[in-house]
Enzyme design. Structure first.
Site, PDB file in Angstrom:
ATOM      1  N   ASP A  21       7.699  -5.463   0.223  1.00 31.57           N
ATOM      2  CA  ASP A  21       8.656  -4.420  -0.144  1.00 31.57           C
ATOM      3  C   ASP A  21       9.873  -5.015  -0.853  1.00 31.57           C
ATOM      4  O   ASP A  21      10.249  -6.162  -0.606  1.00 31.57           O
ATOM      5  CB  ASP A  21       9.085  -3.666   1.122  1.00 31.57           C
ATOM      6  CG  ASP A  21       9.684  -2.306   0.817  1.00 31.57           C
ATOM      7  OD1 ASP A  21       9.605  -1.858  -0.354  1.00 31.57           O
ATOM      8  OD2 ASP A  21      10.235  -1.681   1.744  1.00 31.57           O
ATOM      9  N   ARG A  25      14.257  -2.656  -5.815  1.00 35.44           N
ATOM     10  CA  ARG A  25      15.648  -3.094  -5.649  1.00 35.44           C
ATOM     11  C   ARG A  25      15.903  -4.415  -6.367  1.00 35.44           C
ATOM     12  O   ARG A  25      16.967  -4.627  -6.941  1.00 35.44           O
ATOM     13  CB  ARG A  25      15.976  -3.227  -4.147  1.00 35.44           C
ATOM     14  CG  ARG A  25      16.391  -1.914  -3.508  1.00 35.44           C
ATOM     15  CD  ARG A  25      16.286  -1.979  -2.007  1.00 35.44           C
ATOM     16  NE  ARG A  25      14.887  -1.906  -1.564  1.00 35.44           N
ATOM     17  CZ  ARG A  25      14.497  -2.136  -0.318  1.00 35.44           C
ATOM     18  NH1 ARG A  25      15.379  -2.487   0.591  1.00 35.44           N
ATOM     19  NH2 ARG A  25      13.227  -2.011   0.000  1.00 35.44           N
ATOM     20  N   ARG A  34      12.129  -0.638 -12.681  1.00 34.48           N
ATOM     21  CA  ARG A  34      11.403  -0.977 -11.449  1.00 34.48           C
ATOM     22  C   ARG A  34      10.117  -1.758 -11.730  1.00 34.48           C
ATOM     23  O   ARG A  34       9.747  -2.647 -10.972  1.00 34.48           O
ATOM     24  CB  ARG A  34      11.059   0.310 -10.671  1.00 34.48           C
ATOM     25  CG  ARG A  34      12.273   1.072 -10.153  1.00 34.48           C
ATOM     26  CD  ARG A  34      11.837   2.366  -9.472  1.00 34.48           C
ATOM     27  NE  ARG A  34      10.906   2.106  -8.384  1.00 34.48           N
ATOM     28  CZ  ARG A  34      11.270   1.757  -7.157  1.00 34.48           C
ATOM     29  NH1 ARG A  34      12.545   1.664  -6.847  1.00 34.48           N
ATOM     30  NH2 ARG A  34      10.365   1.535  -6.229  1.00 34.48           N
ATOM     31  N   HIS A  38       7.890  -5.044 -10.047  1.00 36.47           N
ATOM     32  CA  HIS A  38       6.480  -5.107  -9.641  1.00 36.47           C
ATOM     33  C   HIS A  38       5.777  -6.283 -10.319  1.00 36.47           C
ATOM     34  O   HIS A  38       4.957  -6.963  -9.707  1.00 36.47           O
ATOM     35  CB  HIS A  38       5.762  -3.801  -9.991  1.00 36.47           C
ATOM     36  CG  HIS A  38       6.299  -2.606  -9.238  1.00 36.47           C
ATOM     37  ND1 HIS A  38       6.523  -2.635  -7.882  1.00 36.47           N
ATOM     38  CD2 HIS A  38       6.652  -1.352  -9.652  1.00 36.47           C
ATOM     39  CE1 HIS A  38       6.995  -1.446  -7.500  1.00 36.47           C
ATOM     40  NE2 HIS A  38       7.087  -0.661  -8.558  1.00 36.47           N
ATOM     41  N   ASN A  69       2.608   6.412  -1.645  1.00 36.00           N
ATOM     42  CA  ASN A  69       3.117   5.940  -2.940  1.00 36.00           C
ATOM     43  C   ASN A  69       2.628   6.799  -4.113  1.00 36.00           C
ATOM     44  O   ASN A  69       3.205   6.749  -5.205  1.00 36.00           O
ATOM     45  CB  ASN A  69       2.768   4.466  -3.190  1.00 36.00           C
ATOM     46  CG  ASN A  69       3.563   3.496  -2.351  1.00 36.00           C
ATOM     47  OD1 ASN A  69       3.077   2.429  -1.982  1.00 36.00           O
ATOM     48  ND2 ASN A  69       4.809   3.839  -2.027  1.00 36.00           N
TER      49      ASN A  69
HETATM   50  C1  IPE Z   1       5.379   0.458   1.818  1.00 35.74           C
HETATM   51  O1  IPE Z   1       6.520   0.358   1.030  1.00 35.74           O
HETATM   52  C2  IPE Z   1       4.168   0.422   0.971  1.00 35.74           C
HETATM   53  C3  IPE Z   1       3.921  -0.832   0.257  1.00 35.74           C
HETATM   54  C4  IPE Z   1       4.607  -1.933   0.400  1.00 35.74           C
HETATM   55  C5  IPE Z   1       2.827  -0.813  -0.648  1.00 35.74           C
HETATM   56  P1  IPE Z   1       7.381   1.630   0.613  1.00 35.74           P
HETATM   57  O2  IPE Z   1       8.546   1.128  -0.122  1.00 35.74           O
HETATM   58  O3  IPE Z   1       6.533   2.624  -0.056  1.00 35.74           O
HETATM   59  O4  IPE Z   1       7.800   2.183   2.052  1.00 35.74           O
HETATM   60  P2  IPE Z   1       8.846   3.309   2.481  1.00 35.74           P
HETATM   61  O5  IPE Z   1       8.342   4.600   1.968  1.00 35.74           O
HETATM   62  O6  IPE Z   1      10.159   2.927   1.915  1.00 35.74           O
HETATM   63  O7  IPE Z   1       8.840   3.247   3.965  1.00 35.74           O
HETATM   64  C1  IPE Z   2       7.129  -2.445  -2.927  1.00 35.62           C
HETATM   65  O1  IPE Z   2       8.352  -2.386  -3.569  1.00 35.62           O
HETATM   66  C2  IPE Z   2       5.976  -2.185  -3.857  1.00 35.62           C
HETATM   67  C3  IPE Z   2       5.311  -0.892  -3.643  1.00 35.62           C
HETATM   68  C4  IPE Z   2       5.586  -0.036  -2.712  1.00 35.62           C
HETATM   69  C5  IPE Z   2       4.240  -0.555  -4.561  1.00 35.62           C
HETATM   70  P1  IPE Z   2       9.119  -1.023  -3.801  1.00 35.62           P
HETATM   71  O2  IPE Z   2       8.688  -0.456  -5.106  1.00 35.62           O
HETATM   72  O3  IPE Z   2       8.957  -0.127  -2.623  1.00 35.62           O
HETATM   73  O4  IPE Z   2      10.618  -1.527  -3.884  1.00 35.62           O
HETATM   74  P2  IPE Z   2      11.889  -0.831  -3.288  1.00 35.62           P
HETATM   75  O5  IPE Z   2      11.646  -0.613  -1.839  1.00 35.62           O
HETATM   76  O6  IPE Z   2      12.095   0.439  -4.032  1.00 35.62           O
HETATM   77  O7  IPE Z   2      12.982  -1.827  -3.521  1.00 35.62           O
HETATM   78 MG    MG Z   3       9.987   0.100  -0.909  1.00 35.19          MG
END
Ligand code: IPE
Ligand code: IPE
Ligand code: MG
Length: 247
Positions: A21, A25, A34, A38, A69
Protein backbone atom coordinates in the site's frame (compact mmCIF):
# COMPACT_ATOMS: atom_id res chain seq x y z
CA UNK A 1 26.04 -7.14 11.95
CA UNK A 2 24.47 -6.94 8.54
CA UNK A 3 20.67 -7.27 8.81
CA UNK A 4 20.36 -10.22 6.46
CA UNK A 5 22.95 -12.20 8.47
CA UNK A 6 20.93 -11.73 11.67
CA UNK A 7 18.04 -13.73 10.19
CA UNK A 8 17.75 -17.23 11.65
CA UNK A 9 17.35 -19.50 8.64
CA UNK A 10 15.85 -22.25 10.80
CA UNK A 11 12.94 -19.99 11.86
CA UNK A 12 11.86 -18.51 8.55
CA UNK A 13 8.20 -17.74 7.91
CA UNK A 14 6.94 -20.32 5.43
CA UNK A 15 4.37 -17.93 4.01
CA UNK A 16 4.71 -14.15 3.85
CA UNK A 17 1.77 -12.07 2.63
CA UNK A 18 2.07 -8.38 1.83
CA UNK A 19 -0.54 -5.65 1.47
CA UNK A 20 1.45 -3.40 -0.84
CA UNK A 21 0.00 0.00 0.00
CA UNK A 22 0.98 3.63 -0.51
CA UNK A 23 1.73 3.90 -4.23
CA UNK A 24 -0.71 6.77 -4.71
CA UNK A 25 0.62 8.79 -1.79
CA UNK A 26 4.19 8.18 -2.91
CA UNK A 27 3.39 9.71 -6.29
CA UNK A 28 1.36 12.54 -4.81
CA UNK A 29 4.28 13.47 -2.52
CA UNK A 30 6.28 14.01 -5.70
CA UNK A 31 3.57 15.95 -7.50
CA UNK A 32 3.06 13.09 -9.96
CA UNK A 33 0.07 11.07 -11.13
CA UNK A 34 -0.88 7.99 -9.09
CA UNK A 35 0.10 5.70 -11.94
CA UNK A 36 3.71 6.79 -11.48
CA UNK A 37 3.51 5.35 -7.97
CA UNK A 38 2.18 2.06 -9.29
CA UNK A 39 5.05 1.86 -11.78
CA UNK A 40 7.54 2.44 -9.01
CA UNK A 41 5.67 -0.11 -6.90
CA UNK A 42 6.33 -2.72 -9.56
CA UNK A 43 10.06 -2.20 -8.98
CA UNK A 44 9.57 -2.93 -5.29
CA UNK A 45 7.75 -6.13 -6.24
CA UNK A 46 10.78 -7.26 -8.22
CA UNK A 47 13.15 -6.48 -5.33
CA UNK A 48 11.03 -8.22 -2.68
CA UNK A 49 10.38 -11.31 -4.81
CA UNK A 50 14.11 -11.60 -5.34
CA UNK A 51 14.82 -11.13 -1.62
CA UNK A 52 12.35 -13.87 -0.66
CA UNK A 53 13.84 -16.24 -3.22
CA UNK A 54 17.34 -15.55 -1.87
CA UNK A 55 16.22 -16.20 1.70
CA UNK A 56 14.43 -19.44 0.69
CA UNK A 57 10.98 -18.28 1.74
CA UNK A 58 8.77 -20.89 0.05
CA UNK A 59 5.59 -18.82 -0.29
CA UNK A 60 5.04 -15.14 -0.98
CA UNK A 61 1.57 -13.73 -1.60
CA UNK A 62 1.13 -10.17 -2.81
CA UNK A 63 -2.11 -8.19 -2.67
CA UNK A 64 -2.05 -6.49 -6.05
CA UNK A 65 -5.71 -5.65 -6.69
CA UNK A 66 -8.73 -6.07 -4.43
CA UNK A 67 -12.38 -6.65 -5.35
CA UNK A 68 -12.96 -3.16 -3.94
CA UNK A 69 -10.26 -1.62 -6.16
CA UNK A 70 -12.69 -1.96 -9.12
CA UNK A 71 -14.37 1.10 -7.60
CA UNK A 72 -11.40 3.30 -8.48
CA UNK A 73 -11.49 5.67 -11.46
CA UNK A 74 -11.57 3.72 -14.69
CA UNK A 75 -8.36 5.30 -15.90
CA UNK A 76 -6.47 4.06 -12.84
CA UNK A 77 -7.92 0.55 -13.12
CA UNK A 78 -6.91 0.43 -16.78
CA UNK A 79 -3.40 1.61 -15.97
CA UNK A 80 -3.05 -1.05 -13.27
CA UNK A 81 -4.16 -3.79 -15.67
CA UNK A 82 -1.72 -2.55 -18.30
CA UNK A 83 1.03 -2.51 -15.75
CA UNK A 84 0.20 -6.09 -14.79
CA UNK A 85 0.57 -7.24 -18.39
CA UNK A 86 3.85 -5.38 -18.73
CA UNK A 87 5.26 -6.81 -15.49
CA UNK A 88 4.21 -10.38 -16.34
CA UNK A 89 6.01 -10.30 -19.64
CA UNK A 90 9.04 -8.48 -18.31
CA UNK A 91 9.51 -10.72 -15.26
CA UNK A 92 9.01 -14.13 -16.86
CA UNK A 93 12.76 -14.72 -17.43
CA UNK A 94 13.51 -13.76 -13.81
CA UNK A 95 10.84 -16.15 -12.55
CA UNK A 96 12.35 -18.96 -14.60
CA UNK A 97 15.90 -18.16 -13.56
CA UNK A 98 14.98 -18.23 -9.87
CA UNK A 99 12.72 -21.28 -10.02
CA UNK A 100 9.64 -19.30 -9.08
CA UNK A 101 6.17 -20.64 -9.82
CA UNK A 102 3.58 -17.94 -10.43
CA UNK A 103 0.11 -18.50 -9.07
CA UNK A 104 -2.97 -16.31 -8.64
CA UNK A 105 -5.89 -16.05 -6.25
CA UNK A 106 -9.06 -14.08 -6.77
CA UNK A 107 -11.81 -13.74 -9.31
CA UNK A 108 -9.47 -14.04 -12.29
CA UNK A 109 -12.43 -14.17 -14.71
CA UNK A 110 -13.09 -10.52 -13.90
CA UNK A 111 -9.72 -9.41 -15.32
CA UNK A 112 -9.56 -7.96 -18.84
CA UNK A 113 -8.95 -10.61 -21.50
CA UNK A 114 -5.31 -9.70 -22.20
CA UNK A 115 -4.33 -9.62 -18.53
CA UNK A 116 -6.02 -12.95 -17.88
CA UNK A 117 -4.44 -14.56 -20.91
CA UNK A 118 -0.91 -13.42 -20.08
CA UNK A 119 -1.35 -14.32 -16.43
CA UNK A 120 -2.45 -17.87 -17.28
CA UNK A 121 0.36 -18.18 -19.79
CA UNK A 122 3.05 -17.20 -17.25
CA UNK A 123 1.45 -19.49 -14.67
CA UNK A 124 1.58 -22.37 -17.11
CA UNK A 125 5.18 -21.68 -18.15
CA UNK A 126 6.37 -21.58 -14.54
CA UNK A 127 4.20 -24.47 -13.35
CA UNK A 128 7.05 -26.89 -12.67
CA UNK A 129 9.27 -24.43 -10.78
CA UNK A 130 9.72 -25.50 -7.17
CA UNK A 131 11.98 -23.03 -5.38
CA UNK A 132 9.23 -20.60 -4.43
CA UNK A 133 5.55 -19.96 -5.10
CA UNK A 134 4.68 -16.35 -5.82
CA UNK A 135 0.94 -15.79 -5.59
CA UNK A 136 -0.68 -12.63 -6.89
CA UNK A 137 -3.99 -11.68 -5.34
CA UNK A 138 -5.88 -10.14 -8.25
CA UNK A 139 -9.49 -9.06 -8.07
CA UNK A 140 -9.22 -10.76 -4.70
CA UNK A 141 -11.55 -10.29 -1.76
CA UNK A 142 -11.62 -12.58 1.22
CA UNK A 143 -15.38 -12.29 1.65
CA UNK A 144 -15.92 -13.21 -1.99
CA UNK A 145 -13.61 -16.19 -1.51
CA UNK A 146 -15.45 -17.38 1.60
CA UNK A 147 -18.84 -16.85 -0.05
CA UNK A 148 -17.77 -18.92 -3.04
CA UNK A 149 -16.47 -21.61 -0.70
CA UNK A 150 -19.81 -21.80 1.12
CA UNK A 151 -21.67 -22.04 -2.19
CA UNK A 152 -19.46 -24.91 -3.39
CA UNK A 153 -19.72 -26.83 -0.13
CA UNK A 154 -23.50 -26.30 0.03
CA UNK A 155 -23.81 -27.76 -3.43
CA UNK A 156 -21.91 -30.86 -2.33
CA UNK A 157 -24.23 -31.21 0.64
CA UNK A 158 -27.27 -30.77 -1.58
CA UNK A 159 -25.99 -33.49 -3.91
CA UNK A 160 -25.40 -35.81 -0.95
CA UNK A 161 -21.66 -35.92 -1.57
CA UNK A 162 -21.01 -34.84 2.01
CA UNK A 163 -23.20 -34.33 5.06
CA UNK A 164 -23.23 -31.08 7.08
CA UNK A 165 -21.43 -32.80 9.94
CA UNK A 166 -18.55 -33.66 7.58
CA UNK A 167 -17.77 -29.97 7.13
CA UNK A 168 -14.59 -29.17 9.01
CA UNK A 169 -11.73 -26.70 8.77
CA UNK A 170 -9.82 -28.88 6.37
CA UNK A 171 -12.76 -29.10 3.93
CA UNK A 172 -13.15 -25.33 4.07
CA UNK A 173 -9.42 -24.89 3.46
CA UNK A 174 -9.62 -27.13 0.44
CA UNK A 175 -12.24 -24.93 -1.19
CA UNK A 176 -10.44 -21.63 -0.73
CA UNK A 177 -8.36 -20.09 -3.54
CA UNK A 178 -5.37 -20.70 -1.25
CA UNK A 179 -5.97 -24.44 -0.97
CA UNK A 180 -2.39 -25.23 -1.99
CA UNK A 181 -0.79 -22.76 0.41
CA UNK A 182 0.03 -23.05 4.11
CA UNK A 183 -1.48 -20.51 6.54
CA UNK A 184 0.15 -17.08 6.50
CA UNK A 185 2.95 -16.77 9.09
CA UNK A 186 3.78 -13.11 8.55
CA UNK A 187 1.50 -10.41 7.18
CA UNK A 188 3.12 -7.11 6.26
CA UNK A 189 1.27 -3.90 5.40
CA UNK A 190 3.10 -0.82 4.21
CA UNK A 191 2.09 2.87 4.23
CA UNK A 192 1.02 3.19 7.86
CA UNK A 193 -2.54 1.91 7.45
CA UNK A 194 -3.39 -0.63 10.12
CA UNK A 195 -6.19 -2.61 8.56
CA UNK A 196 -6.68 -5.83 6.64
CA UNK A 197 -8.83 -4.52 3.75
CA UNK A 198 -10.51 -7.87 2.98
CA UNK A 199 -7.25 -9.81 2.56
CA UNK A 200 -6.94 -13.50 3.56
CA UNK A 201 -9.24 -13.25 6.59
CA UNK A 202 -9.35 -17.01 7.18
CA UNK A 203 -5.69 -17.60 6.39
CA UNK A 204 -4.27 -14.98 8.80
CA UNK A 205 -6.00 -16.42 11.88
CA UNK A 206 -2.60 -16.84 13.58
CA UNK A 207 -0.34 -14.72 11.41
CA UNK A 208 2.04 -12.25 13.01
CA UNK A 209 1.16 -8.74 11.82
CA UNK A 210 3.83 -6.24 10.87
CA UNK A 211 2.88 -2.67 10.00
CA UNK A 212 5.35 -0.15 8.64
CA UNK A 213 5.05 3.52 7.72
CA UNK A 214 7.19 2.99 4.61
CA UNK A 215 5.28 3.52 1.37
CA UNK A 216 5.40 0.53 -0.96
CA UNK A 217 7.54 2.18 -3.70
CA UNK A 218 10.16 2.91 -1.01
CA UNK A 219 10.11 -0.66 0.34
CA UNK A 220 13.47 -2.41 -0.01
CA UNK A 221 15.12 -5.69 0.97
CA UNK A 222 16.31 -4.03 4.20
CA UNK A 223 12.70 -3.34 5.20
CA UNK A 224 11.81 -6.96 4.53
CA UNK A 225 14.75 -8.19 6.62
CA UNK A 226 13.54 -5.96 9.46
CA UNK A 227 10.03 -7.41 9.18
CA UNK A 228 11.40 -10.97 9.32
CA UNK A 229 13.62 -10.14 12.31
CA UNK A 230 10.58 -8.62 14.03
CA UNK A 231 8.68 -11.85 13.28
CA UNK A 232 11.50 -13.98 14.67
CA UNK A 233 11.40 -12.05 17.94
CA UNK A 234 7.72 -12.85 18.50
CA UNK A 235 6.63 -15.80 20.63
CA UNK A 236 3.94 -17.65 18.68
CA UNK A 237 1.89 -19.33 21.35
CA UNK A 238 -1.12 -20.60 19.39
CA UNK A 239 -3.21 -20.46 22.54
CA UNK A 240 -0.70 -22.17 24.80
CA UNK A 241 1.22 -20.58 27.66
CA UNK A 242 4.78 -19.41 27.39
CA UNK A 243 5.79 -22.02 30.00
CA UNK A 244 4.32 -24.83 27.92
CA UNK A 245 6.27 -23.70 24.89
CA UNK A 246 9.53 -23.53 26.79
CA UNK A 247 9.10 -26.83 28.66
C1 IPE B 1 -5.53 -2.77 -0.32
O1 IPE B 1 -5.14 -1.45 -0.48
C2 IPE B 1 -5.49 -3.48 -1.62
C3 IPE B 1 -4.16 -3.63 -2.22
C4 IPE B 1 -3.03 -3.31 -1.66
C5 IPE B 1 -4.15 -4.20 -3.52
P1 IPE B 1 -6.20 -0.26 -0.59
O2 IPE B 1 -5.42 0.98 -0.65
O3 IPE B 1 -7.14 -0.52 -1.68
O4 IPE B 1 -6.95 -0.41 0.81
P2 IPE B 1 -8.00 0.55 1.54
O5 IPE B 1 -9.22 0.58 0.71
O6 IPE B 1 -7.36 1.87 1.69
O7 IPE B 1 -8.22 -0.11 2.85
C1 IPE C 1 -1.59 0.25 -3.37
O1 IPE C 1 -1.37 1.62 -3.38
C2 IPE C 1 -1.81 -0.31 -4.75
C3 IPE C 1 -3.20 -0.73 -5.01
C4 IPE C 1 -4.17 -0.73 -4.16
C5 IPE C 1 -3.49 -1.21 -6.35
P1 IPE C 1 -2.56 2.66 -3.39
O2 IPE C 1 -2.92 2.96 -4.80
O3 IPE C 1 -3.68 2.18 -2.52
O4 IPE C 1 -1.87 3.91 -2.72
P2 IPE C 1 -2.50 4.91 -1.69
O5 IPE C 1 -3.02 4.11 -0.55
O6 IPE C 1 -3.57 5.66 -2.39
O7 IPE C 1 -1.35 5.78 -1.28
MG1 MG D 1 -4.09 2.39 -0.57
Amino acid sequence: MELQKQIDSSKLPQHIAIIMDGNGRWAKNRGKFRVFGHEQGAESVREIVEACAELNIPNLTLYAFSTENWRRPKIEVQALMKLLVKALNKELPTLQKNGIRLSAIGNIEALPEKARKDLLSVMEQTETNTHMTLTLALSYGSREEITKTIQEISLKVKNNLISPSDINESIINNHLYTRDLPDVDLLIRTSGEQRISNFLLWQIAYAELHFTETLWPDYTKGHLYNAILDYQNRERRFGKTSEQLNA
